[in-house]
Design a protein around this motif. Sequence first.
Motif, PDB file in Angstrom:
ATOM      1  N   ASP A  97       0.606  13.707   0.474  1.00  0.00           N
ATOM      2  CA  ASP A  97       1.191  13.210   1.713  1.00  0.00           C
ATOM      3  C   ASP A  97       1.521  11.726   1.580  1.00  0.00           C
ATOM      4  O   ASP A  97       0.682  10.860   1.831  1.00  0.00           O
ATOM      5  CB  ASP A  97       0.229  13.449   2.876  1.00  0.00           C
ATOM      6  CG  ASP A  97       0.817  13.032   4.222  1.00  0.00           C
ATOM      7  OD1 ASP A  97       2.019  12.672   4.259  1.00  0.00           O
ATOM      8  OD2 ASP A  97       0.082  13.081   5.232  1.00  0.00           O
ATOM      9  N   ALA A  98       2.734  11.419   1.208  1.00  0.00           N
ATOM     10  CA  ALA A  98       3.135  10.023   1.026  1.00  0.00           C
ATOM     11  C   ALA A  98       3.074   9.236   2.325  1.00  0.00           C
ATOM     12  O   ALA A  98       2.848   8.013   2.310  1.00  0.00           O
ATOM     13  CB  ALA A  98       4.542   9.957   0.435  1.00  0.00           C
ATOM     14  N   GLN A  99       3.257   9.903   3.449  1.00  0.00           N
ATOM     15  CA  GLN A  99       3.236   9.210   4.738  1.00  0.00           C
ATOM     16  C   GLN A  99       1.844   8.708   5.106  1.00  0.00           C
ATOM     17  O   GLN A  99       1.710   7.877   6.007  1.00  0.00           O
ATOM     18  CB  GLN A  99       3.766  10.139   5.834  1.00  0.00           C
ATOM     19  CG  GLN A  99       5.248  10.457   5.693  1.00  0.00           C
ATOM     20  CD  GLN A  99       5.788  11.267   6.859  1.00  0.00           C
ATOM     21  OE1 GLN A  99       5.036  11.868   7.616  1.00  0.00           O
ATOM     22  NE2 GLN A  99       7.095  11.276   7.006  1.00  0.00           N
ATOM     23  N   ALA A 100       0.825   9.207   4.427  1.00  0.00           N
ATOM     24  CA  ALA A 100      -0.551   8.755   4.700  1.00  0.00           C
ATOM     25  C   ALA A 100      -0.862   7.431   4.007  1.00  0.00           C
ATOM     26  O   ALA A 100      -1.946   6.881   4.202  1.00  0.00           O
ATOM     27  CB  ALA A 100      -1.543   9.826   4.259  1.00  0.00           C
ATOM     28  N   PHE A 101       0.088   6.906   3.231  1.00  0.00           N
ATOM     29  CA  PHE A 101      -0.142   5.686   2.463  1.00  0.00           C
ATOM     30  C   PHE A 101       0.934   4.647   2.774  1.00  0.00           C
ATOM     31  O   PHE A 101       2.043   4.979   3.173  1.00  0.00           O
ATOM     32  CB  PHE A 101      -0.141   5.990   0.964  1.00  0.00           C
ATOM     33  CG  PHE A 101      -1.259   6.894   0.540  1.00  0.00           C
ATOM     34  CD1 PHE A 101      -2.471   6.385   0.131  1.00  0.00           C
ATOM     35  CD2 PHE A 101      -1.084   8.276   0.574  1.00  0.00           C
ATOM     36  CE1 PHE A 101      -3.502   7.224  -0.244  1.00  0.00           C
ATOM     37  CE2 PHE A 101      -2.113   9.130   0.205  1.00  0.00           C
ATOM     38  CZ  PHE A 101      -3.334   8.599  -0.205  1.00  0.00           C
ATOM     39  N   ARG A 102       0.567   3.405   2.585  1.00  0.00           N
ATOM     40  CA  ARG A 102       1.501   2.298   2.762  1.00  0.00           C
ATOM     41  C   ARG A 102       1.749   1.651   1.407  1.00  0.00           C
ATOM     42  O   ARG A 102       0.789   1.275   0.706  1.00  0.00           O
ATOM     43  CB  ARG A 102       0.934   1.268   3.746  1.00  0.00           C
ATOM     44  CG  ARG A 102       1.907   0.137   4.076  1.00  0.00           C
ATOM     45  CD  ARG A 102       1.295  -0.878   5.035  1.00  0.00           C
ATOM     46  NE  ARG A 102       2.288  -1.848   5.456  1.00  0.00           N
ATOM     47  CZ  ARG A 102       2.991  -1.766   6.587  1.00  0.00           C
ATOM     48  NH1 ARG A 102       2.792  -0.748   7.408  1.00  0.00           N
ATOM     49  NH2 ARG A 102       3.886  -2.686   6.902  1.00  0.00           N
ATOM     50  N   VAL A 103       3.011   1.517   1.037  1.00  0.00           N
ATOM     51  CA  VAL A 103       3.344   0.852  -0.216  1.00  0.00           C
ATOM     52  C   VAL A 103       3.156  -0.649  -0.041  1.00  0.00           C
ATOM     53  O   VAL A 103       3.674  -1.249   0.908  1.00  0.00           O
ATOM     54  CB  VAL A 103       4.796   1.159  -0.636  1.00  0.00           C
ATOM     55  CG1 VAL A 103       5.137   0.403  -1.924  1.00  0.00           C
ATOM     56  CG2 VAL A 103       4.995   2.652  -0.843  1.00  0.00           C
ATOM     57  N   ILE A 104       2.389  -1.249  -0.937  1.00  0.00           N
ATOM     58  CA  ILE A 104       2.137  -2.691  -0.894  1.00  0.00           C
ATOM     59  C   ILE A 104       3.063  -3.376  -1.898  1.00  0.00           C
ATOM     60  O   ILE A 104       2.907  -3.201  -3.115  1.00  0.00           O
ATOM     61  CB  ILE A 104       0.666  -3.001  -1.245  1.00  0.00           C
ATOM     62  CG1 ILE A 104      -0.273  -2.356  -0.228  1.00  0.00           C
ATOM     63  CG2 ILE A 104       0.440  -4.504  -1.310  1.00  0.00           C
ATOM     64  CD1 ILE A 104      -1.721  -2.477  -0.588  1.00  0.00           C
TER      65      ILE A 104
ATOM     66  N   LEU B 252      -0.455   1.724  -3.556  1.00  0.00           N
ATOM     67  CA  LEU B 252      -0.563   2.412  -2.279  1.00  0.00           C
ATOM     68  C   LEU B 252      -1.888   2.113  -1.601  1.00  0.00           C
ATOM     69  O   LEU B 252      -2.956   2.214  -2.222  1.00  0.00           O
ATOM     70  CB  LEU B 252      -0.425   3.932  -2.473  1.00  0.00           C
ATOM     71  CG  LEU B 252       0.833   4.447  -3.163  1.00  0.00           C
ATOM     72  CD1 LEU B 252       0.804   5.969  -3.208  1.00  0.00           C
ATOM     73  CD2 LEU B 252       2.083   3.955  -2.448  1.00  0.00           C
ATOM     74  N   TYR B 253      -1.800   1.754  -0.320  1.00  0.00           N
ATOM     75  CA  TYR B 253      -2.986   1.541   0.517  1.00  0.00           C
ATOM     76  C   TYR B 253      -3.173   2.745   1.427  1.00  0.00           C
ATOM     77  O   TYR B 253      -2.232   3.201   2.083  1.00  0.00           O
ATOM     78  CB  TYR B 253      -2.801   0.280   1.362  1.00  0.00           C
ATOM     79  CG  TYR B 253      -3.806   0.131   2.490  1.00  0.00           C
ATOM     80  CD1 TYR B 253      -5.125  -0.207   2.224  1.00  0.00           C
ATOM     81  CD2 TYR B 253      -3.428   0.318   3.821  1.00  0.00           C
ATOM     82  CE1 TYR B 253      -6.049  -0.354   3.254  1.00  0.00           C
ATOM     83  CE2 TYR B 253      -4.337   0.174   4.853  1.00  0.00           C
ATOM     84  CZ  TYR B 253      -5.647  -0.157   4.566  1.00  0.00           C
ATOM     85  OH  TYR B 253      -6.552  -0.291   5.581  1.00  0.00           O
TER      86      TYR B 253
ATOM     87  N   ILE C 168      -7.766  -4.249   1.423  1.00  0.00           N
ATOM     88  CA  ILE C 168      -8.749  -3.354   2.042  1.00  0.00           C
ATOM     89  C   ILE C 168      -9.782  -4.151   2.830  1.00  0.00           C
ATOM     90  O   ILE C 168     -10.750  -3.598   3.345  1.00  0.00           O
ATOM     91  CB  ILE C 168      -9.450  -2.445   1.002  1.00  0.00           C
ATOM     92  CG1 ILE C 168     -10.153  -3.261  -0.080  1.00  0.00           C
ATOM     93  CG2 ILE C 168      -8.457  -1.479   0.390  1.00  0.00           C
ATOM     94  CD1 ILE C 168     -11.027  -2.423  -0.995  1.00  0.00           C
ATOM     95  N   GLY C 169      -9.551  -5.459   2.933  1.00  0.00           N
ATOM     96  CA  GLY C 169     -10.445  -6.332   3.677  1.00  0.00           C
ATOM     97  C   GLY C 169      -9.720  -7.014   4.809  1.00  0.00           C
ATOM     98  O   GLY C 169      -9.292  -6.386   5.771  1.00  0.00           O
TER      99      GLY C 169
ATOM    100  N   PHE D 210     -10.937   3.702   2.763  1.00  0.00           N
ATOM    101  CA  PHE D 210      -9.725   2.960   2.443  1.00  0.00           C
ATOM    102  C   PHE D 210      -9.804   2.377   1.030  1.00  0.00           C
ATOM    103  O   PHE D 210     -10.866   1.951   0.575  1.00  0.00           O
ATOM    104  CB  PHE D 210      -9.499   1.843   3.458  1.00  0.00           C
ATOM    105  CG  PHE D 210      -9.158   2.341   4.829  1.00  0.00           C
ATOM    106  CD1 PHE D 210      -7.846   2.658   5.162  1.00  0.00           C
ATOM    107  CD2 PHE D 210     -10.150   2.526   5.778  1.00  0.00           C
ATOM    108  CE1 PHE D 210      -7.533   3.139   6.420  1.00  0.00           C
ATOM    109  CE2 PHE D 210      -9.840   3.011   7.047  1.00  0.00           C
ATOM    110  CZ  PHE D 210      -8.530   3.316   7.365  1.00  0.00           C
ATOM    111  N   GLY D 211      -8.665   2.372   0.376  1.00  0.00           N
ATOM    112  CA  GLY D 211      -8.591   1.826  -0.964  1.00  0.00           C
ATOM    113  C   GLY D 211      -7.159   1.512  -1.340  1.00  0.00           C
ATOM    114  O   GLY D 211      -6.216   1.746  -0.578  1.00  0.00           O
ATOM    115  N   VAL D 212      -6.999   0.958  -2.520  1.00  0.00           N
ATOM    116  CA  VAL D 212      -5.685   0.714  -3.097  1.00  0.00           C
ATOM    117  C   VAL D 212      -5.674   1.315  -4.488  1.00  0.00           C
ATOM    118  O   VAL D 212      -6.628   1.155  -5.266  1.00  0.00           O
ATOM    119  CB  VAL D 212      -5.354  -0.789  -3.180  1.00  0.00           C
ATOM    120  CG1 VAL D 212      -4.041  -1.017  -3.933  1.00  0.00           C
ATOM    121  CG2 VAL D 212      -5.261  -1.395  -1.790  1.00  0.00           C
TER     122      VAL D 212
END
Length: 362
Positions: free
Chosen positions: A115-122, A101-102, A134-135, A82-84
Amino acid sequence: MSPVANGRLLFNEVPEGYPVPGKTTVYDESSKIDLEKVALQGGFLVKVLVLSIDPYLRGRMRHVEIATYIAPFAVGEPLANFGVGVVLRSESPAVKSGDHLYGIYPFVQYTVQNDAQAFRVIDNKLDLPLSAYIGVCGMPGETAYYAWKEYASPKRASCTSWVAPSDIADRLFTQGDVVFVSTAAGPVGATVVQLAKADGLKVIASAGSDDKVAFATSIGADVAFNYKTVSTRKILEKEGPINIYWDNVGGETLEAAIEYAGKGARFIECGMISAYNTKTPYGVANLINIIAQEIHIHGFVVSSLRSKYVEEFYSQFVPRVASGDIKYKEHLVRGLENAGEAILDVQSGKNFGKCVVVVAEE
């Protein structure tokens, strides 16, 4: 713009025990990338900013023939977790340049994703450090929140009023649950301590150093101790029986928890780091007590619970972090070239707080 080095942390070989920086993992700068011309093919180019170092990564450092719930790392390829990151260029309608993106990234400085669906926009309207996502506001926080909601069934202390025949008011007191949290100063354990205290429970917390014990106390643990210098069994014998055990370590600590579990105790099995780096894991000897005490054992993988709780987590829990209601501590390591050492620190318990590799500044 000329191509630039794209540093990578590669999985080099399966370790026999603890992962060795420069041997198990190798930092490599031979790969180049042209940030202006690299083909996106409908995807997006991301500059990785922060990466998470978690205990479970050790389980992916294994031979391919060993099957478990998650795939092993491929030798010669970057690790991933996991990362940003921040989007530099995009051909995807779902994300735009500048979005944070997370999600799961390879351990590289720059990466093209499709794959944009694999990430969450923060959107980060709460103005938290990106490392928090990520914590405590990412997978570790999710792990604590989801499983506590799903399996803990906490029973808080209560007082019931009644009137005696002599019309003298009295009260009946029912003691609430006693919770034992191992690795209570880590990102998951510390969150569990605070969730348990918010539910009005007594919390026993173990940690591996005196400063970690002090941190566990500062976030609400009623009884905190250094398991390296104080007997876990003696603490549980005095402060138990325990009704909920959050297990991050397994081994002897799990055996002690079983020994002093109350009737119908709930054991939430999150991790067993004591077994990750040895070929001869500790053999728990008192498993028969699971039957005698009618203990409920709940093993889980966070991804299995995500769909049920993820929106609640972001709408209800993350604001508590931003307000300061939920405390957290971070262990920042700067530079992707130092990620191998960070992995070893987490496996050996040298980190204090959530271990985050800061790959680059914005």
